[in-house]
Write a protein that holds these residues in place. Structure first.
Motif, mmCIF file in Angstrom:
data_model
loop_
_atom_site.group_PDB
_atom_site.id
_atom_site.type_symbol
_atom_site.label_atom_id
_atom_site.label_comp_id
_atom_site.label_asym_id
_atom_site.label_seq_id
_atom_site.Cartn_x
_atom_site.Cartn_y
_atom_site.Cartn_z
ATOM 1 N N GLU A 90 0.845 -1.184 0.000
ATOM 2 C CA GLU A 90 0.000 0.000 0.000
ATOM 3 C C GLU A 90 0.883 1.237 0.000
ATOM 4 O O GLU A 90 2.081 1.159 0.269
ATOM 5 C CB GLU A 90 -0.909 0.014 1.235
ATOM 6 C CG GLU A 90 -0.129 0.068 2.538
ATOM 7 C CD GLU A 90 -1.026 -0.001 3.764
ATOM 8 O OE1 GLU A 90 -2.220 -0.303 3.597
ATOM 9 O OE2 GLU A 90 -0.534 0.255 4.874
ATOM 10 N N GLU A 100 -5.129 8.520 -3.328
ATOM 11 C CA GLU A 100 -6.106 7.813 -4.159
ATOM 12 C C GLU A 100 -5.414 7.354 -5.435
ATOM 13 O O GLU A 100 -4.683 8.133 -6.063
ATOM 14 C CB GLU A 100 -7.265 8.743 -4.513
ATOM 15 C CG GLU A 100 -8.293 8.136 -5.461
ATOM 16 C CD GLU A 100 -9.309 9.141 -5.964
ATOM 17 O OE1 GLU A 100 -10.163 8.766 -6.799
ATOM 18 O OE2 GLU A 100 -9.224 10.320 -5.550
ATOM 19 N N THR A 107 -7.059 2.035 -18.236
ATOM 20 C CA THR A 107 -8.189 2.953 -18.125
ATOM 21 C C THR A 107 -8.493 3.548 -19.502
ATOM 22 O O THR A 107 -7.609 4.093 -20.154
ATOM 23 C CB THR A 107 -7.874 4.088 -17.144
ATOM 24 O OG1 THR A 107 -7.598 3.547 -15.855
ATOM 25 C CG2 THR A 107 -9.032 5.069 -17.048
ATOM 26 N N PRO A 118 -10.043 -7.407 -16.868
ATOM 27 C CA PRO A 118 -9.091 -7.997 -15.917
ATOM 28 C C PRO A 118 -8.500 -9.334 -16.361
ATOM 29 O O PRO A 118 -7.488 -9.765 -15.804
ATOM 30 C CB PRO A 118 -9.929 -8.168 -14.644
ATOM 31 C CG PRO A 118 -11.061 -7.226 -14.788
ATOM 32 C CD PRO A 118 -11.364 -7.171 -16.251
ATOM 33 N N ASN A 641 -0.807 -7.342 -6.950
ATOM 34 C CA ASN A 641 -2.139 -6.935 -7.395
ATOM 35 C C ASN A 641 -2.569 -5.571 -6.850
ATOM 36 O O ASN A 641 -3.742 -5.351 -6.553
ATOM 37 C CB ASN A 641 -3.181 -8.005 -7.035
ATOM 38 C CG ASN A 641 -2.854 -9.337 -7.661
ATOM 39 O OD1 ASN A 641 -2.041 -9.417 -8.567
ATOM 40 N ND2 ASN A 641 -3.472 -10.379 -7.174
ATOM 41 N N TRP A 642 -1.635 -4.683 -6.744
ATOM 42 C CA TRP A 642 -1.949 -3.295 -6.388
ATOM 43 C C TRP A 642 -2.421 -2.584 -7.651
ATOM 44 O O TRP A 642 -1.932 -2.872 -8.749
ATOM 45 C CB TRP A 642 -0.683 -2.614 -5.839
ATOM 46 C CG TRP A 642 -0.918 -1.205 -5.387
ATOM 47 C CD1 TRP A 642 -1.294 -0.794 -4.151
ATOM 48 C CD2 TRP A 642 -0.796 -0.022 -6.183
ATOM 49 N NE1 TRP A 642 -1.416 0.582 -4.119
ATOM 50 C CE2 TRP A 642 -1.119 1.075 -5.364
ATOM 51 C CE3 TRP A 642 -0.454 0.235 -7.522
ATOM 52 C CZ2 TRP A 642 -1.107 2.399 -5.821
ATOM 53 C CZ3 TRP A 642 -0.450 1.536 -7.994
ATOM 54 C CH2 TRP A 642 -0.774 2.609 -7.145
ATOM 55 N N PRO A 643 -3.377 -1.646 -7.601
ATOM 56 C CA PRO A 643 -3.990 -1.073 -6.404
ATOM 57 C C PRO A 643 -5.282 -1.757 -5.964
ATOM 58 O O PRO A 643 -5.872 -1.365 -4.972
ATOM 59 C CB PRO A 643 -4.283 0.357 -6.852
ATOM 60 C CG PRO A 643 -4.590 0.232 -8.313
ATOM 61 C CD PRO A 643 -3.678 -0.856 -8.818
ATOM 62 N N ASP A 644 -5.738 -2.783 -6.711
ATOM 63 C CA ASP A 644 -7.001 -3.457 -6.408
ATOM 64 C C ASP A 644 -6.706 -4.913 -6.114
ATOM 65 O O ASP A 644 -6.371 -5.689 -7.009
ATOM 66 C CB ASP A 644 -7.957 -3.326 -7.601
ATOM 67 C CG ASP A 644 -9.322 -3.955 -7.340
ATOM 68 O OD1 ASP A 644 -9.509 -4.566 -6.260
ATOM 69 O OD2 ASP A 644 -10.189 -3.842 -8.230
ATOM 70 N N SER A 645 -6.827 -5.299 -4.863
ATOM 71 C CA SER A 645 -6.492 -6.672 -4.466
ATOM 72 C C SER A 645 -7.405 -7.699 -5.109
ATOM 73 O O SER A 645 -7.058 -8.883 -5.181
ATOM 74 C CB SER A 645 -6.544 -6.815 -2.939
ATOM 75 O OG SER A 645 -7.848 -6.514 -2.457
ATOM 76 N N SER A 646 -8.565 -7.272 -5.607
ATOM 77 C CA SER A 646 -9.479 -8.208 -6.262
ATOM 78 C C SER A 646 -9.145 -8.417 -7.729
ATOM 79 O O SER A 646 -9.692 -9.305 -8.381
ATOM 80 C CB SER A 646 -10.927 -7.719 -6.130
ATOM 81 O OG SER A 646 -11.122 -6.509 -6.862
ATOM 82 N N ASP A 647 -8.258 -7.593 -8.256
ATOM 83 C CA ASP A 647 -7.848 -7.701 -9.655
ATOM 84 C C ASP A 647 -6.703 -8.706 -9.741
ATOM 85 O O ASP A 647 -5.722 -8.592 -8.999
ATOM 86 C CB ASP A 647 -7.388 -6.329 -10.167
ATOM 87 C CG ASP A 647 -7.184 -6.280 -11.682
ATOM 88 O OD1 ASP A 647 -6.782 -7.305 -12.262
ATOM 89 O OD2 ASP A 647 -7.418 -5.211 -12.265
ATOM 90 N N ARG A 651 -1.481 -3.261 -11.573
ATOM 91 C CA ARG A 651 -1.667 -2.189 -12.556
ATOM 92 C C ARG A 651 -0.899 -0.944 -12.124
ATOM 93 O O ARG A 651 -1.093 -0.432 -11.022
ATOM 94 C CB ARG A 651 -3.152 -1.858 -12.712
ATOM 95 C CG ARG A 651 -3.990 -3.018 -13.209
ATOM 96 C CD ARG A 651 -5.482 -2.702 -13.181
ATOM 97 N NE ARG A 651 -5.869 -1.717 -14.173
ATOM 98 C CZ ARG A 651 -7.101 -1.203 -14.259
ATOM 99 N NH1 ARG A 651 -8.036 -1.574 -13.383
ATOM 100 N NH2 ARG A 651 -7.397 -0.325 -15.211
#
Length: 667
Positions: A90, A100, A107, A118, A641-647, A651
């Motif tokens: 993080e 942010e 994008t 993804p 998998n930063w910035p979205d741990s679900s991705d 990125r």
């Protein structure tokens, strides 16, 4: 040749083969003569450094929490509590600040705005309309800049995309069929390189977003048509099948740092471009050998199964009867600063050859003065390479200034003398001293090159590194970003590191190769005139571990602490108030951990850690709005998998930093 058959070092996009084998006096020898040395690595290390390359000079470690150095707070004072080192996946910033993630790779920003997928199945055509990969140098242009304004709520954010992660870019990584690459994979990889121009605006709640549908939103890629400008335009060694008159080329690649011009355009640097080309000839021209072009390329774009001309061009072997029948000269159209006008979306990018051809890290301009020449500086980011300065022939006038000012002038290279003075050596055949050195070198071996002279000034600029060798410049430890202090006019450059020490020589006191920690040099031009041909230099800071002390003239200048240890300084930027921001791209081992950004007071040499990035990343590229209340910081090649741990894919992204009370960043 498939990548599994290559030297594994060559797969690293940051791999910079040592190609300077001249015998110019190395900078570390000059530095030894310049500075008295007494350095101890305290704590668990408990050993004296063997050479000056591990010192730390400047960057006073402050024990205070308020960051001020006197009761009179100046615009360069550091007013936050230093953050600790971190291994977290993080972004870490001081208490009272918020962050942010913004504009991550993929994008949609233009065209039909295709959504990011993804699973990695976006096509090449879709990637051409999306944010590229591996965000790097960045600049914010106020939307009203051309009208003399300085908006801090709306503007054009322009950034480079240095290279790619093939494993994340494609659904299953890079693929081969009978040693050929699928053409759309290659198209996608080329599209993920280059530059993005994004129109952004802050709403009444303070949130930034893309202005969708704006005509300014634009992608410049590794396949965008470009003009060759300056003295090398039309030179025979740039003739290709695509441009028989040597006036055009396609694409810009490996864009690292950048430089905003005084007239409101953006210069993207072409750094490690050599790895994109393959030459299977038995021998190579000096224009390739002095840069490290190999027999195989990094991504095998020349092996695209469509055999389309836009991909074949990366094979720079001699194939046709003449240079107009193949792409033997294609690599000669790379290695420049590329000017892009973000306010003219239909304009064609221009490669400014008068600034020289080498591994440009970026460019930094001295303050432009009405009626005087334009001056800019650039580092050649490779071990044992040089620092350059360009002085335009024509004067700057704000009302008429433009890129034409970069097409005529003198390119100089720096020589650092052991008494603390320095000289700018002109790389100009009209200069008697340089011409004499060229004449004396003809017929001799200059490094690995059997030198047979220069045909003309275009040949000098095409072979800038070779010309600098002959001029007698000082080889440096990977010159990277530069910055000019808006208050003092002093010029700063990061010297990231020099890994001449092999892994077999690593020990507890030297956990990385030689000078893995790097340093920052600075100089003052004679008479504070940036067009001067002499200067005085010193060292602003050597990076290092806790307890590193530097003694100059029997005086302890600094002792690094937990608040400011860092290694491998890379990005460098002065904000509009005069604070110096230092970004790192170094070892993520203890004690440094994740890469970071620090703030420095150039007057007191106080340094504090302000920002720590997520796992595995380089912190690179920083700029703010004119009011210094919004900061944009780029994160490149993150892990985890930063910035979205679900991705499922990491990125690259820009981090927006703001102060919770709406105040000035760093104050």
């Amino acid at each position: 040749m498939a990548k599994h058959d290559l030297d594994p070092n060559y797969l690293d996009p940051n791999y910079e083969p040592v190609v300077n084998h001249t015998e110019n006096t190395p900078f570390h020898q000059v530095l030894s003569a310049r500075m008295q040395r007494r350095t101890l690595m305290k704590g668990s290390v408990g050993a004296a450094l063997a050479s000056v390359m591990g010192l730390g000079l400047a960057g006073c470690g402050s024990d205070s929490n308020d960051g001020t150095t006197s009761s009179n707070v100046s615009s360069t004072d550091i007013g936050f509590k230093a953050v600790p080192t971190s291994t977290a996946n993080e972004v870490v910033v001081p208490e009272g600040y918020s962050t942010e993630a913004f504009l991550p790779w993929g994008t949609p920003i233009t065209g039909s705005y295709p959504a990011y997928k993804p699973d990695g199945t976006n096509t090449g055509a879709e990637q051409e309309q999306q944010m590229g990969m591996h965000h790097d140098g960045v600049h914010f242009f106020p939307i009203d800049l051309k009208a003399g304004g300085n908006s801090s709520s709306e503007g054009l954010l322009v950034m480079n995309h240095e290279y790619i992660n093939q494993g994340a870019l494609h659904a299953n990584g890079a693929t081969y069929v009978n040693d050929m690459r699928p053409a759309d994979e290659v198209r996608k990889e080329i599209a993920a390189h280059g530059v993005s121009v994004v129109h952004i605006k802050r709403d009444t709640n303070g949130k930034w977003d893309i202005v969708f549908g704006s005509p300014f939103n634009r992608r410049i890629t590794g396949n965008t048509e470009m003009d060759i400008r300056g003295p090398v335009r039309g030179y025979s060694k740039l003739i290709t099948k695509y441009s028989p008159d040597a006036t055009e080329t396609r694409g810009t690649l490996n864009n690292c740092a950048m430089g905003p011009t005084p007239w409101g355009t953006y210069l993207a640097a072409e750094e490690n471009w050599h790895g994109y080309f393959a030459n299977g000839d038995a021998t190579q021209p000096r224009e390739q050998t002095r840069h490290g072009v190999g027999s195989s390329s990094r991504y095998d774009w020349e092996l695209a199964d469509s055999a389309a001309d836009q991909y074949v061009r990366f094979n720079v072997s001699t194939i046709g009867a003449t240079a107009a029948d193949d792409y033997r000269n294609e690599a000669n159209t790379y290695g420049y600063m590329v000017e892009i006008d973000p306010f003219s979306p239909e304009s064609k990018p221009q490669k400014r050859t008068a600034l020289g051809r080498f591994g440009h890290e970026g460019v930094i301009f001295a303050p432009a003065k009405e009626g005087e020449p334009v001056v800019c500086y650039s580092g050649d980011d490779s071990r044992f390479e040089y620092i350059y300065k360009f002085v335009s022939s024509k004067p700057y006038y704000a009302a008429t200034a433009g890129g034409y000012l970069l097409d005529e002038g003198t390119l100089y290279v720096a020589r650092f003398n052991d008494d603390g003075s320095g000289d700018w050596l002109p790389l100009d055949l009209d200069d008697a001293d340089f011409a004499a050195k060229v004449a004396a070198a003809e017929g001799t071996q200059v490094g690995d090159v059997q030198f047979d002279g220069f045909e003309n000034q275009a040949d000098v600029l095409l072979n800038t590194r070779l010309a600098a060798d002959i001029a007698g410049a000082t080889p440096m430890d990977r010159p990277e970003w530069g910055a000019v202090d808006p208050n003092s006019g002093q010029v700063y450059f990061t010297l990231t590191n020099n890994s001449r020490r092999t892994e077999e020589q690593v020990n507890a006191a030297n956990p990385n190769a030689n000078n893995r920690t790097g340093h920052i040099i600075r100089w003052s031009e004679e008479g504070n005139d940036h067009t001067a041909t002499s200067f005085d230099w010193d060292i602003f800071v050597f990076a290092g571990e806790q307890g590193t002390e530097t003694v100059v003239d029997d005086e302890v200048i600094v002792s690094l602490t937990d608040d400011n240890i860092f290694n491998s300084p890379d990005g460098l930027w002065f904000d509009y108030n005069g604070r110096l921001w230092i970004q790192t791209d170094g070892s993520d081992a203890a004690p440094y951990q994740n890469n970071m950004m620090l703030a420095a007071n150039p007057e007191t040499r106080e340094i504090k850690r302000f920002f720590v990035g997520p796992e595995g990343c380089e912190v690179t590229g920083v700029v703010s709005t004119p009011d210094v209340k919004t900061m944009f910081v780029n994160i490149q090649h993150p892990d985890g998998n930063w910035p979205d741990s679900s991705d499922p894919r990491p990125r690259d992204a820009t981090v927006i930093v703001t102060k919770d009370d709406g105040g000035v960043i760093g104050a």
